[in-house]
Design a protein around this motif. Structure first.
Motif, PDB file in Angstrom:
ATOM      1  N   GLU A 118      40.789  30.460  40.103  1.00 56.43           N
ATOM      2  CA  GLU A 118      42.349  30.232  39.416  1.00 56.43           C
ATOM      3  C   GLU A 118      42.571  31.397  37.953  1.00 56.43           C
ATOM      4  O   GLU A 118      43.370  31.731  37.992  1.00 56.43           O
ATOM      5  N   ASN A 119      41.121  31.816  37.775  1.00 53.08           N
ATOM      6  CA  ASN A 119      41.325  32.393  36.700  1.00 53.08           C
ATOM      7  C   ASN A 119      40.399  33.853  36.578  1.00 53.08           C
ATOM      8  O   ASN A 119      39.202  33.409  36.209  1.00 53.08           O
ATOM      9  N   ASP A 120      40.480  34.768  37.123  1.00 56.93           N
ATOM     10  CA  ASP A 120      40.152  35.797  38.008  1.00 56.93           C
ATOM     11  C   ASP A 120      40.350  37.021  37.449  1.00 56.93           C
ATOM     12  O   ASP A 120      40.963  36.977  37.266  1.00 56.93           O
ATOM     13  N   ILE A 121      39.551  38.041  37.948  1.00 61.51           N
ATOM     14  CA  ILE A 121      40.186  39.541  38.409  1.00 61.51           C
ATOM     15  C   ILE A 121      39.791  40.017  38.934  1.00 61.51           C
ATOM     16  O   ILE A 121      38.393  39.644  40.043  1.00 61.51           O
ATOM     17  N   PHE A 122      40.633  40.759  39.673  1.00 62.54           N
ATOM     18  CA  PHE A 122      40.290  41.988  41.199  1.00 62.54           C
ATOM     19  C   PHE A 122      40.719  43.071  41.514  1.00 62.54           C
ATOM     20  O   PHE A 122      41.707  43.409  40.750  1.00 62.54           O
ATOM     21  N   PHE A 123      39.549  44.332  42.285  1.00 66.35           N
ATOM     22  CA  PHE A 123      40.793  45.434  42.139  1.00 66.35           C
ATOM     23  C   PHE A 123      40.984  45.410  44.223  1.00 66.35           C
ATOM     24  O   PHE A 123      40.517  45.364  44.398  1.00 66.35           O
ATOM     25  N   ALA A 164      45.846  33.134  33.392  1.00 61.10           N
ATOM     26  CA  ALA A 164      45.760  33.268  32.931  1.00 61.10           C
ATOM     27  C   ALA A 164      44.624  34.070  31.400  1.00 61.10           C
ATOM     28  O   ALA A 164      44.978  34.086  29.775  1.00 61.10           O
ATOM     29  N   ASP A 165      43.295  33.992  31.674  1.00 62.90           N
ATOM     30  CA  ASP A 165      42.327  34.829  30.900  1.00 62.90           C
ATOM     31  C   ASP A 165      42.598  35.572  30.692  1.00 62.90           C
ATOM     32  O   ASP A 165      42.990  36.748  30.541  1.00 62.90           O
ATOM     33  N   PRO A 166      42.902  35.414  28.555  1.00 61.78           N
ATOM     34  CA  PRO A 166      43.052  36.718  27.937  1.00 61.78           C
ATOM     35  C   PRO A 166      42.758  38.726  28.526  1.00 61.78           C
ATOM     36  O   PRO A 166      43.106  38.993  28.310  1.00 61.78           O
TER      37      PRO A 166
END
Length: 220
Positions: free
Chosen positions: A91-96, A118-120
């Protein structure tokens, strides 16, 4: 056709700068379309399969390098490295997304990083990859050598508080297939890179946390 390029910047008989620009635009449309359908709870492998389906729907001619979609800690992986496992996007993650697609005989290549939630720090990491790319692209417009671009990128990344991955230093593109010209890495090119034939790649790592961000685009 452009007949002025030679050596490590050699191109084929079909090469046209306008066609490279069109391939760039179509590739970015595909990146954005795929990013829109990636959701928390999806496996990395599911996103990859969905991405390939979308590329086919968009009428790509062929894939010239494998579509890569990396979740979480796998954003630290380089192109040649395999993902660890098959992570679920949080739910709070990063991807490319990183893709290389042929459109009308010309190679598009683009990549960008996105976040969920919304992880800053994740949001800042994704934004920093694009900011760093923009700074290096602006420096390229001053006519500096490819080697100088990555020296500058290293200094800028450090000043921004991120670590630049120097295992990737950009590469050639042209009318398909560019590989026959053996252009090598942008970061090893000692001349001033010509427009339309080089991809600038930026991959950074968070200085403390297990993720990073990626951004690449055509210098044109």
């Amino acid at each position: 056709m452009n007949t002025t390029l030679s050596g490590k910047e050699a191109v084929g008989e079909r090469f046209a700068l306008a066609s490279m620009g069109q391939a760039q635009r179509l590739t970015w449309q595909a990146v954005e379309r795929i990013a829109e359908v990636i959701r928390p709870g999806m496996l990395e492998s599911e996103a990859q399969a969905l991405g390939k389906q979308i590329l086919a729907e968009l009428g790509m001619e062929r894939i010239w390098h494998p579509l890569l979609i990396r979740f979480g800690a796998n954003t630290l992986k380089t192109f040649k490295q395999r993902s660890d496992g098959d992570p679920v996007l949080g739910e709070n993650d990063i991807f490319f997304i990183d893709m290389g697609v042929v459109w009308q005989g010309h190679e598009g290549d683009a990549g960008a990083t996105f976040t969920t939630g919304a992880d800053p720090q994740m949001i800042a990491c994704a934004a920093a990859a694009k900011t760093l790319f923009d700074r290096v692209e602006a420096y390229w417009r001053e006519g500096v050598a490819g080697t100088e671009l990555y020296r500058y990128a290293t200094d800028q990344a450090q000043a921004m508080g991120w670590t630049l991955n120097l295992d990737i230093k950009g590469h050639r593109v042209s009318d398909f297939p560019h590989a026959i010209h053996r252009g090598g890495d942008l970061g090893h090119f000692e001349g001033a890179p010509s427009p339309g034939v080089w991809i600038l790649e930026i991959q950074i790592a968070h200085p403390e946390l297990p993720y990073g961000a990626f951004y690449e685009d055509l210098l044109i």
